[in-house]
Design an enzyme around this catalytic site. Sequence first.
Site, PDB file in Angstrom:
ATOM      1  N   ARG A   1       0.841  -1.208   0.000  1.00 56.19           N
ATOM      2  CA  ARG A   1       0.000   0.000   0.000  1.00 56.19           C
ATOM      3  C   ARG A   1       0.874   1.255   0.000  1.00 56.19           C
ATOM      4  NH1 ARG A   1      -2.127  -3.801  -0.989  1.00 56.19           N
ATOM      5  NH2 ARG A   1      -3.979  -4.785  -0.117  1.00 56.19           N
ATOM      6  N   SER A  61     -11.016  -0.252   3.438  1.00 52.99           N
ATOM      7  CA  SER A  61     -10.205  -0.749   4.552  1.00 52.99           C
ATOM      8  C   SER A  61      -9.441   0.420   5.161  1.00 52.99           C
ATOM      9  CB  SER A  61      -9.226  -1.820   4.071  1.00 52.99           C
ATOM     10  OG  SER A  61      -9.924  -2.934   3.559  1.00 52.99           O
ATOM     11  N   GLU A 117      -4.635   3.311   6.277  1.00 54.19           N
ATOM     12  CA  GLU A 117      -4.426   3.297   4.828  1.00 54.19           C
ATOM     13  C   GLU A 117      -4.728   4.640   4.182  1.00 54.19           C
ATOM     14  OE1 GLU A 117      -5.823   0.345   2.213  1.00 54.19           O
ATOM     15  OE2 GLU A 117      -5.334  -1.351   3.497  1.00 54.19           O
TER      16      GLU A 117
END
Length: 350
Positions: A164, A246, A346
């Site tokens: 990520r 998420s 995130e």
Amino acid sequence: MLVENHVALQRLNTFGIAARAHRLARVRSEAELQALIRHPDWRADEVFVLGGGSNIVLTGDLRALVLKVEVAGRRLLQETDKGWLVEAGAGEPWHGFVAWTLAQGWPGLENLALIPGTVGASPVQNIGAYGVELQDRFHGLDAIDLETGEPFSLNAAQCGFGYRDSVFKHARAGAHGFGLAGRALITRVRFWLPKPWQPVLGYLDLERKMAETGSHAPSAQQVFDWICDIRRAKLPDPAVIGNAGSFFKNPTVTPEQCADIIGRDPKVVHYPMPDGSIKLAAGWLIDACGWKGKTVGHAGVYEKQALVLVNRGDAEHPCTGGEVMTLAKAIQTSVYERFGIRLEPEPVVV
């Protein structure tokens, strides 16, 4: 190019957080962006790049010139006996692009179905799901330098992909650093979809689908449909319940750390990684701390998936970015106190 003033951003971020942009310009081509960057009225403005608004938490109004990326277009650049080279404009919706590639008979992106956001945002986050990351299919991208207006291209190595993560999420360190956060706007992205196609099925949810259907050699379209079903069952539709997907990255630990956690919590969900580390399911950690379904102010934890934070407000009283981050920090504290693990968000917090 029209530059709008005092633009409401509530409908331009999937969390539905109420905030305003001091100025906003909709970027539909490289030439438009270059003209804007070089225009004397805007050259001194700080800029903020906004794609689909699916991976940000706005904690207040944006004083910057917001560049809303709307570059369109999808095309096949090349086909060989080894694969297909496909390109899409940065403003194309990601899921629609994935569906389009399958409809053309070019498999390879099906595991990334139903991820919200735009094509241009996909390499920034190095999106991933169900055993496939963007870097596995990435070929290259085009971008514009927001300081000079000059175009440039990057290959996979130059993007510095991580979990990520990419060069677009890091500020430049020193005069010769290569961090591109706030310095570039991606305009087009290219993907290499290899032949022969092989399904990626090494996740429990997909194994369950194979068992349920009796199909142990699914087509790419079947995998796509399964993943859409799985995601819809677990994750809220941002059009119905505001969210940023998420909210926390799945943490990685050493085998020794994992063994220690298993000794205390034998049911902890974990996955061995190729480098020998162990990835833990952040959603399971949060659920184990009792957060699923809880609410703080107008921000809450989704009842079906503890990894997702949601907007519990309404159009008139939406949750604020401050409420989201208060909830996120409380979750981080709980997980650290119980497991000794620090969860990392995130989304980009602005």
